[in-house]
Design a protein around this motif. Structure first.
Motif, PDB file in Angstrom:
ATOM      1  N   LEU A  87       4.980  10.440   2.281  1.00 27.43           N
ATOM      2  CA  LEU A  87       6.182  10.353   3.275  1.00 27.43           C
ATOM      3  C   LEU A  87       7.038   9.375   2.665  1.00 27.43           C
ATOM      4  N   GLY A  88       7.972   9.787   1.978  1.00 26.40           N
ATOM      5  CA  GLY A  88       8.822   8.925   1.058  1.00 26.40           C
ATOM      6  C   GLY A  88       7.711   7.900   0.277  1.00 26.40           C
ATOM      7  N   ALA A  89       7.852   6.801   0.286  1.00 25.94           N
ATOM      8  CA  ALA A  89       7.402   5.869  -0.543  1.00 25.94           C
ATOM      9  C   ALA A  89       5.904   5.482   0.360  1.00 25.94           C
ATOM     10  N   VAL A  90       5.637   5.988   1.499  1.00 21.19           N
ATOM     11  CA  VAL A  90       4.593   5.699   2.122  1.00 21.19           C
ATOM     12  C   VAL A  90       3.617   6.991   2.113  1.00 21.19           C
ATOM     13  N   LEU A 135     -16.145   9.888  13.910  1.00 16.47           N
ATOM     14  CA  LEU A 135     -14.882   9.582  13.895  1.00 16.47           C
ATOM     15  C   LEU A 135     -14.317  10.895  14.595  1.00 16.47           C
ATOM     16  N   GLU A 136     -13.503  10.747  15.337  1.00 11.45           N
ATOM     17  CA  GLU A 136     -12.563  11.841  16.319  1.00 11.45           C
ATOM     18  C   GLU A 136     -11.414  12.101  15.545  1.00 11.45           C
ATOM     19  N   ARG A 137     -10.580  10.883  15.387  1.00 12.66           N
ATOM     20  CA  ARG A 137      -9.442  11.151  14.438  1.00 12.66           C
ATOM     21  C   ARG A 137      -8.793   9.865  14.263  1.00 12.66           C
ATOM     22  N   GLY A 138      -7.529   9.787  13.303  1.00 15.03           N
ATOM     23  CA  GLY A 138      -7.358   8.365  12.981  1.00 15.03           C
ATOM     24  C   GLY A 138      -6.126   8.736  11.956  1.00 15.03           C
ATOM     25  N   THR A 139      -5.524   7.683  11.549  1.00 16.25           N
ATOM     26  CA  THR A 139      -4.488   7.778  10.426  1.00 16.25           C
ATOM     27  C   THR A 139      -4.415   6.621   9.501  1.00 16.25           C
ATOM     28  N   VAL A 140      -4.186   6.712   8.101  1.00 16.95           N
ATOM     29  CA  VAL A 140      -4.326   5.621   7.181  1.00 16.95           C
ATOM     30  C   VAL A 140      -2.833   5.790   6.595  1.00 16.95           C
ATOM     31  N   PHE A 141      -2.200   4.545   6.604  1.00 14.23           N
ATOM     32  CA  PHE A 141      -0.851   4.684   5.912  1.00 14.23           C
ATOM     33  C   PHE A 141      -1.002   3.591   4.713  1.00 14.23           C
ATOM     34  N   PHE A 142      -0.532   3.929   3.688  1.00 13.24           N
ATOM     35  CA  PHE A 142      -0.501   3.149   2.397  1.00 13.24           C
ATOM     36  C   PHE A 142       0.719   2.897   2.114  1.00 13.24           C
ATOM     37  N   ASN A 143       1.272   1.887   1.701  1.00  8.88           N
ATOM     38  CA  ASN A 143       2.412   1.496   0.981  1.00  8.88           C
ATOM     39  C   ASN A 143       2.036   0.894  -0.496  1.00  8.88           C
ATOM     40  N   PHE A 144       2.185   1.795  -1.412  1.00  2.16           N
ATOM     41  CA  PHE A 144       1.756   1.414  -2.692  1.00  2.16           C
ATOM     42  C   PHE A 144       3.204   0.850  -3.486  1.00  2.16           C
ATOM     43  N   SER A 145       3.930   0.920  -2.776  1.00  4.41           N
ATOM     44  CA  SER A 145       5.320   0.334  -3.655  1.00  4.41           C
ATOM     45  C   SER A 145       5.413  -1.124  -3.351  1.00  4.41           C
ATOM     46  N   GLY A 146       6.408  -1.771  -4.336  1.00  6.94           N
ATOM     47  CA  GLY A 146       6.562  -3.111  -3.962  1.00  6.94           C
ATOM     48  C   GLY A 146       7.562  -3.466  -3.056  1.00  6.94           C
ATOM     49  N   ASP A 147       8.249  -2.568  -2.416  1.00  3.46           N
ATOM     50  CA  ASP A 147       9.119  -2.986  -1.167  1.00  3.46           C
ATOM     51  C   ASP A 147       8.645  -2.631  -0.039  1.00  3.46           C
ATOM     52  N   PRO A 148       9.236  -3.237   1.098  1.00  3.55           N
ATOM     53  CA  PRO A 148       8.759  -2.884   2.349  1.00  3.55           C
ATOM     54  C   PRO A 148       9.326  -1.608   2.742  1.00  3.55           C
ATOM     55  N   GLN A 149       8.469  -1.056   3.533  1.00  2.00           N
ATOM     56  CA  GLN A 149       8.633   0.336   3.879  1.00  2.00           C
ATOM     57  C   GLN A 149       8.754   0.495   5.513  1.00  2.00           C
ATOM     58  N   THR A 150       9.460   1.448   6.045  1.00  2.00           N
ATOM     59  CA  THR A 150       9.547   1.554   7.499  1.00  2.00           C
ATOM     60  C   THR A 150       8.624   2.859   7.804  1.00  2.00           C
ATOM     61  N   LEU A 151       7.728   2.849   8.687  1.00  2.00           N
ATOM     62  CA  LEU A 151       7.215   4.462   8.997  1.00  2.00           C
ATOM     63  C   LEU A 151       8.156   5.082   9.793  1.00  2.00           C
ATOM     64  N   ARG A 152       7.904   6.475   9.472  1.00  2.00           N
ATOM     65  CA  ARG A 152       8.838   7.482   9.925  1.00  2.00           C
ATOM     66  C   ARG A 152       8.568   7.469  11.655  1.00  2.00           C
ATOM     67  N   HIS A 153       9.842   7.592  12.470  1.00  2.00           N
ATOM     68  CA  HIS A 153       9.634   7.604  13.698  1.00  2.00           C
ATOM     69  C   HIS A 153       8.827   6.310  14.517  1.00  2.00           C
ATOM     70  N   SER A 154       9.295   5.358  13.678  1.00  2.00           N
ATOM     71  CA  SER A 154       8.738   3.937  14.255  1.00  2.00           C
ATOM     72  C   SER A 154       9.506   2.725  13.562  1.00  2.00           C
ATOM     73  N   SER A 155       9.172   1.772  14.239  1.00  2.00           N
ATOM     74  CA  SER A 155       9.886   0.513  14.008  1.00  2.00           C
ATOM     75  C   SER A 155       8.903  -0.208  12.980  1.00  2.00           C
ATOM     76  N   ARG A 156       7.679   0.232  12.842  1.00  2.00           N
ATOM     77  CA  ARG A 156       6.730  -0.674  12.380  1.00  2.00           C
ATOM     78  C   ARG A 156       7.186  -0.746  10.745  1.00  2.00           C
ATOM     79  N   ARG A 157       6.895  -1.779  10.216  1.00  2.00           N
ATOM     80  CA  ARG A 157       7.161  -1.872   8.705  1.00  2.00           C
ATOM     81  C   ARG A 157       5.912  -2.255   7.910  1.00  2.00           C
TER      82      ARG A 157
END
Lengths: 260, 150
Positions: free
Chosen positions: B76-79, B100-122
């Motif tokens: 999802l972009g750089a994420v 486990l029922e469900r879940g999500t894992v987000f990785f930012n492998f880049s060297g810059d901060p990234q904002t998650l889609r549809h979220s203000s979470r960086r």
């Protein structure tokens, strides 16, 4: 105090000063500089099981086997059913898969004597699994390089989600959050394959977009039926890229492979 | 005391100091476990390592290790977003599978901060965010910077 004691003294003092940060913190179960916070719920509930005093993580509710008479709760609430108006005008972004509406139309439901197809991991195509030998339809947006559509990252299905998570993060044990979007019947075996509305920002959503396909409720004849990972299926209205019929998704090249 | 002894004491002192300081400096992850009875435990300074699509989270006291296996990874972009399907808790010489029922894992492998889609979470550089729902109703969040990536 002799000369050597004076020289060693500062180092010993430094070491002793640092000890509480590491060693002593571990005695509280790995919580770092503070012990883990334990806040009881405000409402009266059964007393929380005591934390093991031996450190590590506390998952005492998850690692204790269920009593023989109690199975793991699997919520089987009926999923929401979309009732789209077929033939309705396409949205402004015609390439985007449609979302259902509550128009009151009767949804396509399988006959009562049909059973839901068993979940079969690493199987695709349902009753057509042996027939996908056609020439792949080139993806208009990608050159067919292996996983080029995914920045080179290999895509593999995650087995606890419908379609391995290709169409959305729909947990198999609780599909109530997913919107049922018709089903494909296998008359020979009296089974049906349910279909769900595709989530945005998923590979499934993207591949429909790539081919300009509009998701449609499975059930009526004359649709494009796209079989994804783990015997998942979604349907779409035919267009210039894909005629009515059955197709298989090739996750490596992000192409549709027609049945012959 | 000879000059040699002085040097040995100095080196030993410095090495011990560096060793004591280095562990908490790298292990900046936080794991929060909320069980179905409402109890919440927050584990600071966990270490996180990624091997392929398997994330290992080790408690500060090194007595517990949570192993989260994911697949269905998509960009999802750089994420990179993945779906976890298996969780194993290894501690006290035993391995426990956590259903486990469900879940999500987000990785930012880049060297810059990234904002998650549809979220203000960086997500900061090389940061990971994990959210898990277990079959027993436990909600787990894990966040922090990856200590090692293989």
């Amino acid at each position: 105090m002799n000369d050597s004691s004076k020289r060693v003294g500062p180092f010993l003092a430094l070491i002793i000063a640092l000890l509480p940060v590491t060693t002593f913190a571990q005695a509280h179960g790995g919580g770092g500089t503070r012990p883990p916070v334990s806040r009881p719920a405000p409402a009266p509930r059964p007393a929380p099981a005591s934390r093991p005093a031996t450190g590590g993580f506390n998952f005492n509710h998850d690692i204790v086997p269920a009593p023989a008479h109690q199975t793991v709760p699997i919520r089987s609430a009926a999923p929401r059913v979309a009732t789209p108006e077929r033939g309705a005008p396409q949205p402004a972004n015609a390439a985007a898969p449609a979302r259902g509406n509550a128009s009151g139309r009767t949804a396509y439901v399988p006959p009562a004597n049909y059973h839901r197809a068993q979940f079969t991991p690493n199987h695709t195509g349902g009753p057509y699994s042996e027939h996908f030998g056609g020439h792949p339809i080139r993806n208009p947006r990608f050159d067919g390089r292996q996983y080029g559509w995914n920045n080179g990252v290999v895509w593999r299905p995650a087995p606890i989600y419908w379609g391995g998570g290709f169409w959305g993060p729909f947990a198999l044990v609780d599909l109530s959050a997913a919107v049922l979007f018709g089903s494909v019947l296998d008359a020979e075996n009296n089974v049906y394959y349910p279909s769900y509305q595709v989530e945005p920002d998923t590979p499934g959503y993207d591949i429909l977009n790539d081919y300009g396909l509009q998701q449609a409720e499975c059930g009526p004849p004359g649709l494009v039926e796209i079989w994804g990972p783990d015997d998942s299926v979604v349907c779409a209205d035919p267009n210039d890229e894909a005629a009515a019929g059955n197709y298989e998704v090739d996750p490596a090249t992000f192409t549709l492979v027609p049945a012959t | 005391m000879t000059g040699l002894h002085q040097r040995v004491y100095t080196i030993v002192g410095l090495l011990v100091s560096v060793a004591l300081l280095s562990v908490p400096a790298n292990a900046a992850g936080v794991t929060r476990v909320q069980q179905s009875d409402g109890s919440v435990q927050v584990y600071q300074n966990v270490t996180m390592s990624l091997n392929g699509q398997t994330l290992r989270v080790r408690s500060r006291d090194r007595k517990g290790e949570l192993e989260v296996s994911s697949d269905a990874c998509s960009a999802l972009g750089a994420v990179q977003r993945c779906l976890p399907y298996s969780t194993v808790l290894r501690q006290h010489g035993q391995a426990h599978t956590i259903a486990l029922e469900r879940g999500t894992v987000f990785f930012n492998f880049s060297g810059d901060p990234q904002t998650l889609r549809h979220s203000s979470r960086r997500l900061g550089p090389h940061e990971v965010l994990v959210l898990l729902h277990t079959m027993r109703g436990t909600i787990v969040s894990i966040e922090g910077t990856l200590d090692t990536v293989k």
